[in-house]
Motif scaffolding. Structure first.
Motif, PDB file in Angstrom:
ATOM      1  N   LEU A 244       0.907  -4.972  -3.184  1.00 33.43           N
ATOM      2  CA  LEU A 244       0.739  -5.690  -4.646  1.00 33.43           C
ATOM      3  C   LEU A 244      -0.023  -4.869  -5.150  1.00 33.43           C
ATOM      4  O   LEU A 244      -1.050  -3.850  -4.110  1.00 33.43           O
ATOM      5  N   VAL A 245      -0.600  -4.862  -6.744  1.00 31.71           N
ATOM      6  CA  VAL A 245      -1.558  -4.041  -6.852  1.00 31.71           C
ATOM      7  C   VAL A 245      -2.518  -4.889  -7.946  1.00 31.71           C
ATOM      8  O   VAL A 245      -2.187  -5.919  -8.527  1.00 31.71           O
ATOM      9  N   ASP A 246      -3.657  -4.342  -8.128  1.00 33.11           N
ATOM     10  CA  ASP A 246      -4.977  -5.003  -8.262  1.00 33.11           C
ATOM     11  C   ASP A 246      -4.768  -4.669 -10.370  1.00 33.11           C
ATOM     12  O   ASP A 246      -4.637  -3.259 -10.887  1.00 33.11           O
ATOM     13  N   VAL A 247      -4.493  -5.157 -11.462  1.00 36.12           N
ATOM     14  CA  VAL A 247      -3.933  -5.191 -12.813  1.00 36.12           C
ATOM     15  C   VAL A 247      -5.691  -4.751 -12.997  1.00 36.12           C
ATOM     16  O   VAL A 247      -5.237  -3.317 -13.858  1.00 36.12           O
ATOM     17  N   LEU A 248      -6.552  -5.003 -12.885  1.00 41.80           N
ATOM     18  CA  LEU A 248      -7.563  -4.083 -13.967  1.00 41.80           C
ATOM     19  C   LEU A 248      -8.765  -4.006 -12.101  1.00 41.80           C
ATOM     20  O   LEU A 248      -9.898  -4.623 -11.952  1.00 41.80           O
ATOM     21  N   PRO A 249      -8.890  -2.757 -11.121  1.00 42.12           N
ATOM     22  CA  PRO A 249      -9.458  -2.660 -10.313  1.00 42.12           C
ATOM     23  C   PRO A 249     -11.026  -2.817 -10.885  1.00 42.12           C
ATOM     24  O   PRO A 249     -11.598  -2.325 -11.987  1.00 42.12           O
ATOM     25  N   PRO A 250     -12.208  -3.007  -9.445  1.00 45.18           N
ATOM     26  CA  PRO A 250     -13.349  -3.246 -10.656  1.00 45.18           C
ATOM     27  C   PRO A 250     -14.300  -1.890 -10.829  1.00 45.18           C
ATOM     28  O   PRO A 250     -15.319  -1.928 -11.224  1.00 45.18           O
ATOM     29  N   ASP A 251     -13.307  -1.389  -9.777  1.00 42.39           N
ATOM     30  CA  ASP A 251     -13.908  -0.004  -9.916  1.00 42.39           C
ATOM     31  C   ASP A 251     -13.305   1.004 -11.338  1.00 42.39           C
ATOM     32  O   ASP A 251     -13.169   2.143 -11.087  1.00 42.39           O
ATOM     33  N   ASP A 252     -12.464   0.900 -12.204  1.00 36.48           N
ATOM     34  CA  ASP A 252     -11.840   0.809 -13.602  1.00 36.48           C
ATOM     35  C   ASP A 252     -11.407   2.458 -12.427  1.00 36.48           C
ATOM     36  O   ASP A 252     -11.040   3.238 -13.677  1.00 36.48           O
ATOM     37  N   SER A 253     -10.937   2.535 -11.485  1.00 32.84           N
ATOM     38  CA  SER A 253      -9.456   3.148 -11.194  1.00 32.84           C
ATOM     39  C   SER A 253      -8.572   2.551 -11.806  1.00 32.84           C
ATOM     40  O   SER A 253      -7.935   1.637 -12.490  1.00 32.84           O
ATOM     41  N   ASP A 254      -7.660   3.710 -11.420  1.00 36.25           N
ATOM     42  CA  ASP A 254      -6.138   3.784 -11.768  1.00 36.25           C
ATOM     43  C   ASP A 254      -5.219   2.693 -11.425  1.00 36.25           C
ATOM     44  O   ASP A 254      -4.986   3.120  -9.819  1.00 36.25           O
TER      45      ASP A 254
END
Length: 361
Positions: A244-254
């Protein structure tokens, strides 16, 4: 009850009962001879897998288990009673190691499976056993042998068909809540999951699989950082990994960097686990406008160079989860079919035998 997946215990089998030295003392029988009986066997120690258990927490306080000793023999050729075996219940999925040698003694993977971990002592022999034509009155006997003593290390590896991988807050717990009846804790901060959670996913009549959610892995986990590396062994039994990968992480990470971190830690922990089949699941699509979702997802897949299956979901809204579970079920059923032995050829019927029999001349 707190989840515990490792425990060290000491098991002691019972000692065999001693043989007896005795002679008959009866009226009108001046030369009765020896009548000492054998002792009884000591109790052995078994571990039993129980499906209702899911943690080794019971062994936090009680760590020593001892079976009973066999009873000694007695006169009149009476054999001592053998001691009952001691059975210790452990969760299904427990691996048993000898703590002193590191030897794997067994793997308890099915409900009700038994494993003998300490052999009880054998009974001693009474003096009646030593009677012979040249030794009419033996005064010797044999003591029972001591039972085995072992220090055991129990390691629990949860039995799941599918395992979830991802950084903290990737949405693993939310996904398992969306597709099963499991209710792991969900919150908007990292390390919400502190121990593995299991959920049973049903996709139809007699069609289901088990999914496991483990604590999130962070960079440096192989060197002891974070919690997830402690539970990666629970993925060793899974047939499929969902990354699973967050498409839009809250910390603006890649998101791509997040995938690379997990892959790197997997390689350091176990190359075999890293080589297991993984599907990419891009989560939290509901955070992006619908017209931009294709662009975001294609960018992640392209930069990863991902060639395996890719799924797009919004676990909190249940979007895309149904298709994902059906695809998982089809994949697992196909894998199980490969493991089944081929059906034996049908036996010829009486009609076929008559038809194929050669004509007599």
């Amino acid at each position: 009850m707190k989840f515990v997946d490792e425990a060290t215990i000491r098991v002691e089998a019972g000692k065999g009962g001693n043989g007896c030295v005795s002679f008959r003392r009866e009226k009108y029988i001046p030369f009765g001879g020896p009548d000492g009986g054998d002792g009884g066997d000591g109790g052995s120690v078994f571990l039993r897998a129980v499906g209702a258990l899911n943690t080794l927490a019971d062994f936090r306080f009680e760590r020593r288990f001892k079976a009973q000793n066999g009873e000694p023999g007695s006169g009149n050729n009476k054999t001592g009673a053998s001691a009952p075996d001691l059975t210790i219940d452990v969760p299904v999925g427990t691996e048993v190691y000898d703590e002193d040698t590191g030897e794997l003694l067994g793997d308890l993977v099915s409900d009700g499976q038994l494993l003998k971990v300490a052999q009880g002592g054998f009974h001693g022999l009474g003096n009646l056993r030593y009677k012979s034509s040249v030794n009419r009155a033996p005064r010797e006997s044999k003591p029972g042998t001591p039972g085995e003593v072992r220090n055991l290390r129990l390691e629990l590896k949860v039995l799941a068909d599918v395992g979830l991988l991802g950084l903290p807050n990737a949405g693993k717990s939310t996904l398992i809540r969306a597709v099963s009846s499991a209710r792991p804790r969900v919150a908007d901060y990292p390390f919400t999951t502190l121990y593995p959670n299991l959920g049973v996913v049903s996709v139809g009549l007699h069609r289901s699989f088990v999914i496991a959610d483990i604590p999130g892995i962070i960079e440096g986990a192989a060197e002891g950082a974070g919690l997830g590396i402690q539970f990666l062994k629970h993925l060793a039994r899974t047939h499929l990994l969902l990354h699973l990968v967050d498409v839009l992480p809250p910390d603006d990470s890649d998101p791509v960097a997040a995938v690379r971190v997990i892959e790197h830690e997997l390689e350091k922990f176990s190359p075999a686990l890293a080589a297991r089949e993984r599907w990419l699941v891009i989560n939290k699509l509901d955070l992006i406008p619908e017209e931009l979702r294709d662009e975001y997802c294609c960018d992640i897949v392209q930069r990863l160079g991902w060639t395996g299956p890719v799924f797009r979901i919004a676990a909190i809204a249940g979007e895309g989860t149904r298709e994902l579970t059906y695809r998982i079920m089809e994949h697992l059923e196909a894998e199980r079919a490969k493991l089944q032995p081929p059906a034996p050829p049908p036996e010829p019927t009486a009609a076929n035998e008559e038809h194929s029999a050669p004509e007599s001349e």
